[in-house]
Write a protein that holds these residues in place. Structure first.
Motif: not given
Lengths: 110, 116
Positions: B66-68, B73-77
């Motif tokens: 999943s991504v969020e 500023s942040n982009f997570t996997l």
């Protein structure tokens, strides 16, 4: 579906010579084709982008050509240096995605 | 020159655990991506993200992933229940224009994920 072929064998070139790498694609010509450099353990770094209506693009010692008849792009490094040793990836756009080649490893020998 | 930053640079986890890989894209870019590269293999597309939703995903990007974008500023996997075959370099990238458009992708230096 669109496929990209890059020479999987490493290319060994003597320092000072011109290195030429090939990127072939199989289906329709993309609107854009890009070349990236990747060093071991690092992310790809963008080098050049060429559009389908451009035959050639240059940046310092780098030159990219795009032949839609042959379905091929050539990437040239003139006056090659050992610091040019890396893996070079081509990528082309297809249905709003970038399709990537497997890359060609270039080794410049002093 | 602005750059994409990724943390951590190396993550070791046990099989079955969850990991979160973090990325800070270039601030004025609107399109974000995750790619994976298994050692010695080609760069593989996982997912693209725009306007707070997934715009494209590959077959690799199944329910385990999943991504969020939790803030501006942040982009997570997130990878749930990690498997040995998830061991790879994970690259985050961003761009100004849509995927496959005429602006290049800017990549971070990756997170090396090792699942033991």
């Amino acid at each position: 579906s669109q496929k990209i072929e890059q020479n999987s064998e490493a290319l060994n070139i003597q320092e000072g010579k011109t290195a030429t790498l090939t990127c072939n694609y199989t289906n329709y010509s993309p609107a854009y084709l890009q070349w990236y450099r990747q060093d071991p353990g690092r992310g790809p770094v963008f080098l050049l982008l060429i559009r389908e209506n451009e035959k050639e693009k240059r940046k310092e010692r780098l030159k990219v050509t795009f032949d839609t008849t042959l379905k091929q792009s050539l990437f040239h490094i003139t006056a090659s240096q050992p610091a040019d040793s890396a893996t070079y990836l081509c990528a082309l756009n297809s249905n709003y995605q970038l399709i990537w080649g497997a890359g060609t490893k270039l080794i410049i020998k002093p | 020159e602005p750059e994409v930053t990724q943390t951590p640079s190396h993550q070791v986890t046990q099989m079955g655990q969850e990991v979160i890989l973090r990325c800070v894209p270039i601030s004025n870019h609107l399109y974000f991506y995750w790619y994976r590269q298994i050692l010695g293999q080609k760069v593989e597309f996982l997912v693209s993200f725009y306007n707070n939703e997934i715009s494209e995903k590959s077959e690799i990007f199944d329910d385990q992933f999943s991504v969020e974008r939790p803030d501006g500023s942040n982009f997570t996997l997130k990878i749930r229940s990690t498997k040995l075959e998830d061991s790879a370099m994970y690259f985050c990238a961003s761009s100004e224009t849509p995927p496959g458009g005429d602006s290049p992708l800017h990549f971070g230096n990756g997170t090396r994920l090792t699942v033991t």
